[in-house]
Design a protein around this motif. Structure first.
Motif, short mmCIF file in Angstrom:
data_model
loop_
_atom_site.label_atom_id
_atom_site.label_comp_id
_atom_site.label_asym_id
_atom_site.label_seq_id
_atom_site.Cartn_x
_atom_site.Cartn_y
_atom_site.Cartn_z
N TYR A 42 -11.40 -13.65 20.36
CA TYR A 42 -10.80 -14.32 21.50
C TYR A 42 -9.62 -13.52 22.06
O TYR A 42 -9.45 -13.43 23.28
N GLU A 43 -8.82 -12.92 21.19
CA GLU A 43 -7.71 -12.12 21.69
C GLU A 43 -8.22 -11.00 22.60
O GLU A 43 -7.62 -10.71 23.66
N GLY A 44 -9.32 -10.35 22.19
CA GLY A 44 -9.88 -9.29 23.00
C GLY A 44 -10.39 -9.79 24.34
O GLY A 44 -10.23 -9.12 25.37
N LEU A 45 -11.01 -10.97 24.36
CA LEU A 45 -11.45 -11.56 25.62
C LEU A 45 -10.26 -11.89 26.50
O LEU A 45 -10.27 -11.64 27.72
N HIS A 46 -9.22 -12.43 25.88
CA HIS A 46 -8.03 -12.84 26.62
C HIS A 46 -7.34 -11.64 27.27
O HIS A 46 -6.99 -11.69 28.45
N GLU A 47 -7.20 -10.56 26.53
CA GLU A 47 -6.52 -9.39 27.08
C GLU A 47 -7.34 -8.73 28.18
O GLU A 47 -6.81 -8.02 29.05
N ALA A 48 -8.68 -8.96 28.15
CA ALA A 48 -9.57 -8.41 29.18
C ALA A 48 -9.65 -9.32 30.41
O ALA A 48 -10.36 -9.00 31.36
N GLY A 49 -8.93 -10.45 30.35
CA GLY A 49 -8.93 -11.36 31.48
C GLY A 49 -10.14 -12.27 31.55
O GLY A 49 -10.40 -12.90 32.58
N ILE A 50 -10.90 -12.39 30.46
CA ILE A 50 -12.08 -13.24 30.42
C ILE A 50 -11.68 -14.61 29.89
O ILE A 50 -11.21 -14.73 28.76
N ARG A 51 -11.88 -15.65 30.69
CA ARG A 51 -11.48 -17.01 30.33
C ARG A 51 -12.73 -17.88 30.18
O ARG A 51 -13.35 -18.26 31.18
N PRO A 52 -13.13 -18.21 28.97
CA PRO A 52 -14.31 -19.07 28.79
C PRO A 52 -14.12 -20.43 29.46
O PRO A 52 -13.03 -20.99 29.46
N THR A 53 -15.19 -20.93 30.04
CA THR A 53 -15.17 -22.27 30.64
C THR A 53 -15.83 -23.31 29.75
O THR A 53 -15.80 -24.50 30.07
N TRP A 54 -16.46 -22.85 28.66
CA TRP A 54 -17.09 -23.77 27.72
C TRP A 54 -16.89 -23.22 26.32
O TRP A 54 -17.25 -22.07 26.03
N LEU A 55 -16.30 -24.01 25.44
CA LEU A 55 -16.11 -23.65 24.04
C LEU A 55 -16.98 -24.58 23.19
O LEU A 55 -16.89 -25.80 23.30
N ALA A 56 -17.83 -23.98 22.38
CA ALA A 56 -18.68 -24.76 21.49
C ALA A 56 -18.48 -24.24 20.07
O ALA A 56 -18.56 -23.03 19.84
N GLY A 57 -18.20 -25.14 19.13
CA GLY A 57 -17.89 -24.68 17.78
C GLY A 57 -18.37 -25.62 16.70
O GLY A 57 -18.62 -26.81 16.94
N ILE A 58 -18.51 -25.07 15.52
CA ILE A 58 -18.85 -25.84 14.33
C ILE A 58 -17.92 -25.41 13.20
O ILE A 58 -17.65 -24.22 13.04
N SER A 59 -17.41 -26.38 12.46
CA SER A 59 -16.57 -26.12 11.29
C SER A 59 -15.32 -25.35 11.69
O SER A 59 -14.57 -25.79 12.56
N ILE A 60 -15.07 -24.16 11.11
CA ILE A 60 -13.87 -23.42 11.48
C ILE A 60 -13.93 -23.00 12.94
O ILE A 60 -12.90 -22.87 13.61
N GLY A 61 -15.14 -22.82 13.47
CA GLY A 61 -15.29 -22.52 14.89
C GLY A 61 -14.80 -23.66 15.75
O GLY A 61 -14.24 -23.43 16.84
N ALA A 62 -14.99 -24.89 15.29
CA ALA A 62 -14.49 -26.05 16.03
C ALA A 62 -12.96 -26.08 16.02
O ALA A 62 -12.33 -26.43 17.03
N LEU A 63 -12.36 -25.72 14.90
CA LEU A 63 -10.90 -25.71 14.81
C LEU A 63 -10.32 -24.63 15.72
O LEU A 63 -9.31 -24.86 16.41
N ASN A 64 -10.94 -23.46 15.75
CA ASN A 64 -10.49 -22.41 16.68
C ASN A 64 -10.63 -22.88 18.12
O ASN A 64 -9.75 -22.63 18.96
N ALA A 65 -11.73 -23.56 18.43
CA ALA A 65 -11.95 -24.06 19.78
C ALA A 65 -10.87 -25.07 20.17
O ALA A 65 -10.40 -25.08 21.32
N ALA A 66 -10.47 -25.92 19.23
CA ALA A 66 -9.43 -26.91 19.51
C ALA A 66 -8.12 -26.24 19.88
O ALA A 66 -7.45 -26.64 20.84
N VAL A 67 -7.74 -25.22 19.12
CA VAL A 67 -6.47 -24.54 19.38
C VAL A 67 -6.52 -23.82 20.74
O VAL A 67 -5.55 -23.87 21.51
N ILE A 68 -7.65 -23.19 21.04
CA ILE A 68 -7.77 -22.46 22.31
C ILE A 68 -7.71 -23.43 23.50
O ILE A 68 -6.91 -23.27 24.42
N ALA A 69 -8.56 -24.45 23.47
CA ALA A 69 -8.64 -25.38 24.60
C ALA A 69 -7.41 -26.25 24.72
O ALA A 69 -7.08 -26.71 25.82
#
Length: 394
Positions: A42-69
């Motif tokens: 995500y840091e690499g996407l962020h520094e490249a100016g790419i902003r996701p419009t949909w975050l989908a996650g499971i388990s630790i991926g869900a926790l990362n999604a919560a912090v990002i969104a």
């Protein structure tokens, strides 16, 4: 950490131009401590100016999604870093022993011992801001419920989420968030989606409630466990959404399907995890490719249908299925190191976390270095996948 930041900043590329897509999705697999790799991506996407419009996650991926969104755009990377520094912190009583490795000769690769110590610590005393062991343990509990059905209490995780995540922002609709959990009673996979309901801390905790370590989480009278028990990737949620839209998906997996033949029982256990938790991504991607071939066949068939017949409701419904949509899946898969073993998903040490983070950042930078990987697929393909760890693209 400041040295790591300087290293990352020096290597950071400029903004990347992304062709138009209706949806830019970030799909995050489960994998415990390996989830720091996703934070690096995500840091690499962020520094490249790419902003996701949909975050989908499971388990630790869900926790990362919560912090990002649930963070202001300008603070997302720092909030992710704070989250991971919190849940991977070493208690003072343990820091002296684990710091011995840094004072020994460089010729000794003590990373396996360091990571094993981190895993042992997590099992024995838990992780600050994440989970703590129950006392007495569940097999000695005199009570039913969470105390008798799980080894750890996840109340610290709720406190961490409520501190770092702005749930009003998360539910505002600027970014769609979908997380999956398993209904304990029915055994069915359920998606909690901000497009359909207000998400709270418990929805994300449920997605990561892996038994018997963590207790089931109650939501509206039902109890839920980790979604990875049924499917460890929410890719199908994005690909099968209706109406179909042009989509660029960054699929970030923490388990690699490919690996070497195990040479002992610990290797067998590690390889089993890799195969078990990675296989669903391959199945979903293959299904999407097969569906695209079917749509293309229907398109060719519709050319032969008489104009009068095309007005029939059933024929019109079939025509809708053939509508062209572009789907580009950029696949990033964490590559396990030779010294990592069966416990890699609960080695919550700060050094391992930073190594995982850096691996994710390096991989997404390598991916974005070739702008063709973000290009819309040709109409005759419809769906393309890219993986920086494979030779060429398909």
């Amino acid at each position: 950490m400041s040295g790591l930041k300087r290293k990352q900043a020096a290597a950071a590329p400029g903004t990347v131009e992304v062709p138009h897509y209706d949806v830019v999705a970030l799909v995050l697999q489960g994998g415990g401590a390996l989830g720091a790799y996703q934070a690096g991506v995500y840091e690499g996407l962020h520094e490249a100016g790419i902003r996701p419009t949909w975050l989908a996650g499971i388990s630790i991926g869900a926790l990362n999604a919560a912090v990002i969104a649930g963070s202001p755009v300008s603070q997302r990377v720092e909030r992710l870093r704070e989250f991971w520094e919190t849940i991977c912190a070493v208690p003072v009583d343990w820091s002296v022993n684990e710091g011995i490795a840094g004072n020994l000769p460089f010729a000794f690769d003590l990373r396996p011992a360091r990571n094993t110590a981190a895993a042992f610590r997590a099992l024995l005393v838990g992780q600050r801001g994440f989970f703590k062991p129950r006392f007495p343990p569940p097999f000695l509990s005199l009570f039913s419920g969470d105390a008798a059905t799980s080894f750890y209490d996840t109340a610290p995780l709720r406190e961490t989420l409520e501190r770092l995540v702005d749930f009003d922002r998360l539910n505002a609709g600027d970014v769609r968030v979908s997380v999956a959990a398993v209904n304990v009673r029915s055994g069915n996979l359920v998606y909690f989606d901000s497009a359909e309901r207000r998400l709270r801390a418990e929805h994300f905790m449920a997605s990561g409630a892996l038994p018997p370590g963590f207790p089931a989480v109650e939501i509206d009278g039902e109890y839920y466990w980790d979604g990875g028990m049924v499917s460890n990737t929410p890719l199908s949620r994005v690909l099968n959404s209706e109406p179909r839209r042009d989509t660029l998906t960054f699929q970030v997996d923490l388990w690699s399907a490919k690996g070497r033949l195990p040479y002992d029982l610990l290797e067998v256990a590690s390889r089993k995890k890799d195969i078990q938790y990675s296989s669903r991504t391959r199945a979903v991607t293959n299904q999407a490719l097969q569906m695209q071939k079917m749509r293309q066949a229907l398109q060719r068939l519709m050319i032969e249908v008489p104009e009068a017949a095309k007005r029939h409701p059933e024929i019109r419904a079939i025509a809708e299925l053939t509508t062209d949509r572009a789907c580009n899946i950029v696949h990033l898969i964490y590559q396990s190191k030779a010294f990592e073993g069966h416990s890699k998903d609960y080695e919550f040490g700060p050094e391992a976390m930073r190594e995982h983070w850096q691996s994710g950042l390096d991989d997404i930078r390598r991916t974005l270095a070739d702008p063709r990987r973000l290009s819309r697929p040709a109409p005759d393909l419809g769906i393309v996948t890219h993986d920086v760890h494979r030779e060429g693209c398909t």
